[in-house]
Design an enzyme around this catalytic site. Sequence first.
Site, PDB file in Angstrom:
ATOM      1  N   SER A 207     135.338  77.873  72.020  1.00 45.94           N
ATOM      2  CA  SER A 207     134.456  76.788  72.471  1.00 45.94           C
ATOM      3  C   SER A 207     133.033  76.831  71.936  1.00 45.94           C
ATOM      4  O   SER A 207     132.261  75.901  72.202  1.00 45.94           O
ATOM      5  CB  SER A 207     134.405  76.753  74.002  1.00 45.94           C
ATOM      6  OG  SER A 207     135.576  76.147  74.513  1.00 45.94           O
TER       7      SER A 207
ATOM      8  N   LYS B 135     131.678  73.790  70.236  1.00 44.74           N
ATOM      9  CA  LYS B 135     131.022  72.664  70.902  1.00 44.74           C
ATOM     10  C   LYS B 135     129.539  72.565  70.571  1.00 44.74           C
ATOM     11  O   LYS B 135     128.913  71.524  70.828  1.00 44.74           O
ATOM     12  CB  LYS B 135     131.258  72.759  72.409  1.00 44.74           C
ATOM     13  CG  LYS B 135     132.724  72.470  72.765  1.00 44.74           C
ATOM     14  CD  LYS B 135     133.105  72.908  74.157  1.00 44.74           C
ATOM     15  CE  LYS B 135     134.592  72.614  74.393  1.00 44.74           C
ATOM     16  NZ  LYS B 135     135.157  73.377  75.503  1.00 44.74           N
TER      17      LYS B 135
ATOM     18  N   SER C 194     131.907  73.543  79.594  1.00 40.77           N
ATOM     19  CA  SER C 194     132.766  73.733  78.417  1.00 40.77           C
ATOM     20  C   SER C 194     133.992  72.825  78.489  1.00 40.77           C
ATOM     21  O   SER C 194     135.111  73.216  78.140  1.00 40.77           O
ATOM     22  CB  SER C 194     133.212  75.196  78.280  1.00 40.77           C
ATOM     23  OG  SER C 194     133.673  75.470  76.985  1.00 40.77           O
TER      24      SER C 194
END
Length: 351
Positions: free
Chosen positions: A56, A59, A110
């Site tokens: 993640s 991102k 997230s």
Amino acid sequence: MRRIICSLLLAVLLLSGWSEPVSAVGTSARAAILVDADSGRVLYEQNADEQMLIASITKMMTAVVALENCPTDRLYQVQSTDMAEGSSMYLAVGEELTLEELLYGLMLSSGNDAALAVAHCVAGTVEDFVALMNDKAKELGLANTSFANPNGLDAEGHYSSARDMATLASYAMENEAFSRIVSTKSITIGARTLTNHNRLLSSYEGCVGIKTGYTKAAGRTLVSAAVRQEQLLIAVTLSDGNDWQDHQNLFDYGYASYPKTAVLKAEEQVGTALVKGSSVLSVPVLTGTGFSYPLAASEVPEVSYRYYEQITAPVVAGAVVGEAVISLQGGEIGRVPLICGEDVGMTLPRN
């Protein structure tokens, strides 16, 4: 015109009052890096260019692309195609949120669903949004990076390196909206209270973000940023089961071993230049800006001042008349303009 070149070793200034660096640091990560954001100097690295799954922390790029391609107040209605496995903002089909609200869900919770919603809001399709992500990666020179989705779920052709993620993080933190979002510990949006997954925001003095990540294949990934004494450090670890402690150790090492050090002060006189065509015989030559750099106690930079020996009137204060070139261990680390310190008028000839 001939230029004057002079060199100055700053040993007395730079060595006074310093303690010795702490012992060398290590991590439990498969890959790691610690970077001084302003200068780009790498203070520690380990397998920093290895292409790896990043989960993640992807991102970060999702947020950067969104902020640079879409107004944050754009309204978006959630679609069924925004639903995703894994960590979630728990979006509901049909609800409306602004892009900014989706970005909080993306970076604090997230949310994999938030990532898809951001992609659809900004570019219409995930494919078009991922193309923007890869275009930005090329623009930033991220040679070991390729994106296949906006959320970081494991996929073929989706990878990066610790060095590339540090470069991206340094760039992203220059964006005021990005830095504000990733430093937020919690926020209430409608009926939702979103809490930042980054524990370092509460446990490490000066931490200002950035992003956690995890998949079974990638392991724990973490990009964090901290500021002390106006020095921004970026730490990245990939596949690290002890990332919280490792990042604290990296920051402690960086601040103790490579503090941001003033090499030149702004508007400091470094010499004089003769003046032609004026009753004023000479003018002071000053540094146009200051210059600081992360330096170990044993490091002594060399400064070469290069400026015109003679200038012709009229000239205004602030006019560039040369430059200071700062070097360390034979390599250039920076340049500072040298300027005229006073206005000088031209003397008119007598009739």
